[in-house]
Design a protein around this motif. Sequence first.
Motif, PDB file in Angstrom:
ATOM      1  N   ARG A 171      51.955   4.713  53.825  1.00 57.24           N
ATOM      2  CA  ARG A 171      52.226   4.017  52.568  1.00 57.24           C
ATOM      3  C   ARG A 171      51.910   2.523  52.701  1.00 57.24           C
ATOM      4  N   ILE A 172      52.392   1.909  53.790  1.00 51.81           N
ATOM      5  CA  ILE A 172      52.132   0.478  54.001  1.00 51.81           C
ATOM      6  C   ILE A 172      50.638   0.237  54.154  1.00 51.81           C
ATOM      7  N   ASN A 173      49.955   1.105  54.901  1.00 54.09           N
ATOM      8  CA  ASN A 173      48.515   0.942  55.084  1.00 54.09           C
ATOM      9  C   ASN A 173      47.765   1.063  53.760  1.00 54.09           C
ATOM     10  N   PHE A 174      48.220   1.975  52.896  1.00 52.02           N
ATOM     11  CA  PHE A 174      47.553   2.116  51.605  1.00 52.02           C
ATOM     12  C   PHE A 174      47.707   0.842  50.776  1.00 52.02           C
ATOM     13  N   TYR A 175      48.944   0.329  50.693  1.00 50.09           N
ATOM     14  CA  TYR A 175      49.159  -0.900  49.927  1.00 50.09           C
ATOM     15  C   TYR A 175      48.413  -2.077  50.553  1.00 50.09           C
ATOM     16  N   LEU A 176      48.360  -2.111  51.880  1.00 48.06           N
ATOM     17  CA  LEU A 176      47.631  -3.182  52.570  1.00 48.06           C
ATOM     18  C   LEU A 176      46.148  -3.113  52.196  1.00 48.06           C
ATOM     19  N   ALA A 183      41.621  -8.559  46.884  1.00 49.29           N
ATOM     20  CA  ALA A 183      41.247  -9.902  47.336  1.00 49.29           C
ATOM     21  C   ALA A 183      39.793  -9.976  47.790  1.00 49.29           C
ATOM     22  N   GLN A 184      39.037  -8.873  47.619  1.00 50.23           N
ATOM     23  CA  GLN A 184      37.613  -8.782  47.985  1.00 50.23           C
ATOM     24  C   GLN A 184      37.389  -8.907  49.488  1.00 50.23           C
ATOM     25  N   ASP A 185      38.416  -8.612  50.264  1.00 47.30           N
ATOM     26  CA  ASP A 185      38.268  -8.522  51.720  1.00 47.30           C
ATOM     27  C   ASP A 185      38.028  -7.050  52.058  1.00 47.30           C
ATOM     28  N   TYR A 186      36.797  -6.608  51.797  1.00 46.89           N
ATOM     29  CA  TYR A 186      36.512  -5.178  51.849  1.00 46.89           C
ATOM     30  C   TYR A 186      36.549  -4.619  53.266  1.00 46.89           C
ATOM     31  N   GLU A 187      36.220  -5.414  54.264  1.00 45.41           N
ATOM     32  CA  GLU A 187      36.272  -4.917  55.640  1.00 45.41           C
ATOM     33  C   GLU A 187      37.704  -4.577  56.034  1.00 45.41           C
ATOM     34  N   SER A 188      38.658  -5.430  55.693  1.00 47.66           N
ATOM     35  CA  SER A 188      40.064  -5.136  55.986  1.00 47.66           C
ATOM     36  C   SER A 188      40.540  -3.936  55.186  1.00 47.66           C
ATOM     37  N   ARG A 212      35.193   3.253  47.401  1.00 47.08           N
ATOM     38  CA  ARG A 212      34.939   2.087  46.549  1.00 47.08           C
ATOM     39  C   ARG A 212      34.723   0.829  47.391  1.00 47.08           C
ATOM     40  N   SER A 213      35.558   0.640  48.418  1.00 48.16           N
ATOM     41  CA  SER A 213      35.411  -0.546  49.266  1.00 48.16           C
ATOM     42  C   SER A 213      34.074  -0.541  49.978  1.00 48.16           C
ATOM     43  N   LEU A 214      33.659   0.616  50.494  1.00 48.32           N
ATOM     44  CA  LEU A 214      32.344   0.717  51.140  1.00 48.32           C
ATOM     45  C   LEU A 214      31.232   0.434  50.138  1.00 48.32           C
ATOM     46  N   PHE A 215      31.420   0.875  48.911  1.00 52.71           N
ATOM     47  CA  PHE A 215      30.432   0.607  47.866  1.00 52.71           C
ATOM     48  C   PHE A 215      30.285  -0.895  47.638  1.00 52.71           C
ATOM     49  N   ALA A 423       9.501 -15.665  67.707  1.00 51.47           N
ATOM     50  CA  ALA A 423      10.857 -16.222  67.572  1.00 51.47           C
ATOM     51  C   ALA A 423      11.888 -15.131  67.833  1.00 51.47           C
ATOM     52  N   VAL A 424      12.948 -15.521  68.541  1.00 50.59           N
ATOM     53  CA  VAL A 424      14.066 -14.620  68.820  1.00 50.59           C
ATOM     54  C   VAL A 424      15.340 -15.300  68.326  1.00 50.59           C
ATOM     55  N   GLY A 425      16.138 -14.564  67.548  1.00 49.67           N
ATOM     56  CA  GLY A 425      17.341 -15.160  66.988  1.00 49.67           C
ATOM     57  C   GLY A 425      18.554 -14.256  67.106  1.00 49.67           C
ATOM     58  N   TYR A 426      19.699 -14.873  66.941  1.00 52.13           N
ATOM     59  CA  TYR A 426      20.965 -14.137  66.959  1.00 52.13           C
ATOM     60  C   TYR A 426      21.837 -14.701  65.849  1.00 52.13           C
ATOM     61  N   GLN A 427      22.388 -13.785  65.002  1.00 48.63           N
ATOM     62  CA  GLN A 427      23.256 -14.199  63.912  1.00 48.63           C
ATOM     63  C   GLN A 427      24.548 -13.412  63.977  1.00 48.63           C
ATOM     64  N   SER A 428      25.642 -14.053  63.591  1.00 48.37           N
ATOM     65  CA  SER A 428      26.931 -13.373  63.614  1.00 48.37           C
ATOM     66  C   SER A 428      27.808 -13.892  62.491  1.00 48.37           C
ATOM     67  N   LYS A 429      28.584 -12.990  61.956  1.00 43.63           N
ATOM     68  CA  LYS A 429      29.582 -13.369  60.957  1.00 43.63           C
ATOM     69  C   LYS A 429      30.898 -13.631  61.666  1.00 43.63           C
ATOM     70  N   ILE A 430      31.602 -14.671  61.238  1.00 42.40           N
ATOM     71  CA  ILE A 430      32.915 -14.973  61.795  1.00 42.40           C
ATOM     72  C   ILE A 430      33.924 -14.029  61.145  1.00 42.40           C
ATOM     73  N   ALA A 431      34.611 -13.225  61.974  1.00 42.51           N
ATOM     74  CA  ALA A 431      35.484 -12.163  61.469  1.00 42.51           C
ATOM     75  C   ALA A 431      36.521 -12.707  60.493  1.00 42.51           C
ATOM     76  N   GLU A 432      36.781 -11.904  59.459  1.00 42.24           N
ATOM     77  CA  GLU A 432      37.789 -12.194  58.447  1.00 42.24           C
ATOM     78  C   GLU A 432      37.494 -13.464  57.651  1.00 42.24           C
ATOM     79  N   THR A 433      36.243 -13.934  57.664  1.00 36.56           N
ATOM     80  CA  THR A 433      35.867 -15.117  56.895  1.00 36.56           C
ATOM     81  C   THR A 433      34.557 -14.848  56.183  1.00 36.56           C
ATOM     82  N   LYS A 434      34.130 -15.815  55.390  1.00 40.40           N
ATOM     83  CA  LYS A 434      32.833 -15.746  54.716  1.00 40.40           C
ATOM     84  C   LYS A 434      31.866 -16.744  55.340  1.00 40.40           C
ATOM     85  N   GLN A 435      31.932 -16.897  56.653  1.00 44.18           N
ATOM     86  CA  GLN A 435      31.116 -17.855  57.386  1.00 44.18           C
ATOM     87  C   GLN A 435      30.182 -17.125  58.353  1.00 44.18           C
TER      88      GLN A 435
END
Length: 521
Positions: A171-176, A183-188, A212-215, A423-435
Amino acid sequence: MRQFGLLALAIILAVKLMAQEEMFTLSPEEQKAYDRIMKIKKEFLRKFPGWFQSVEEVPIEDYQLDRKVGERKEDYQKRLERFKAFVKAQEEEAKRKREAAEKADASKKAEADRIRKEAEVKAAEEKAQAEAEAFRKSPMGIALELLNQKRYAEAYEAFYPLFLEDPQNERINFYLGFSAQGAQDYESAVGAFERVLIQKPDHLRARLELARSLFYMKAYEESEKHFLQVLDTPNLPEAVELNVRRFLAVIDDAKIRHHFNSAVMLGLQYDSNINNDVGSANYVISPDLLPGGLPGNEPTADVNHQEMASINHIYDFGKIGNYFMKNSGTIFSQNYLDNSDNNILFASVSSGIGAKKETYSYLLSAHYDRIDIGSENLLNVYGLVLQSQYPMGALANMSIDLKMDTKNYLDYDGYDSAYTELAVGYQSKIAETKQRWGIRGLYSMEAVAEDTIKHIDRDILGLSGTYQIDLSDKVTIKTLLEYKMFTYKNETLDQNLALNTRSDTQLRVVAGGVYRLRPDI
């Protein structure tokens, strides 16, 4: 009880009268007269045999006796009928009173039951209100109230400590997850709904919200898989089925149809030496013609504003090999406030085909670029680019790009060159952020055509770092820090008439914003 006593008395009297009616006999005088008549009839029947068959047929009567007995019997019958009517009336009265008493008793009982039930309901309501008030003030109640008010980010923060206390609580996980989705934090949200399904695989609502979140994350294949599982649910409500089919139609459309996205960028730049002049030191052209050399110009500084617009078109071929076609166009202008001869106009178009696999993706495209300086066409570039990406976990990826160009200078004979870059590159998203952040290294070679000017031949080593943050689904802030080192292969005369290999360095710092005319599909 009085009515029951009267009824009993009436019944006793009635029984006595009935008994009297059954035992009704003649009086002694009447019996003597009746016996005398019967004796005469028997004697007559004996003397005249054959005239009558029985004593009763002999026509000898005592009419006075019959009349007297008949009157007495009639009077008795009348009295009996009157008493029967009395008894019946008493019975009806007793029945009416009994029914009235029963009705009164039932009414009293109903009233007592009503009062008892009202008291029970009131007590239950007061208990429920007390429990509801206590729950409303509890951590779960506070979190649910925030969720009901659609304050999703605050609700997520309120549910998260409850999740840490009981991570397996479905129940808590569903509400979370629902709060994170709002809040548009779809990964969480995806993580929370997946935990619900681990505990309860048949949780229909959790699977629907996971899809829906995966969508919303554009993970269309995973989203489609869960939507199809929802459709397989027996007795699925019609409204839910209709909504799921709408999502599946959008997913199908995203896979097989044309898609467009566009972006606009505005920037402001300060350049301390816009013409890349040699500075105040003397520059040797020829000691014989000009002893002492030619003095260079002082560096010229200016401010320019930059504008960029781009549009991309993608056609996804769908599940057939996961191939896609990408076409794009970009135009960039850099205009100086005081030195318009140094203005730059850049235009580029490209078209290519690529594929997206689970472990890699690539795009092979051909492009045409044009650069104008001031109002003159300076350079045309034709080339091929191979871009490839390799996912490294859920948040990062590595890229390897190979570029091969032919540069054609319209007003500078002998400057045409071939350019190759890796060219060789590496990109990463900062977890739980939009950075996001990235690092990129490159090596390139440029060589002029044979029998022409050789001093353009050079190698380039570069290293750059990027950082960006999405302020919204349309606005992104980007920064770039880049360092390049240019090494020329052929020796040239310096101001002391010595042959030396030339090398240059370049440091570039850029900050800007991107505004998308519409969000990515």
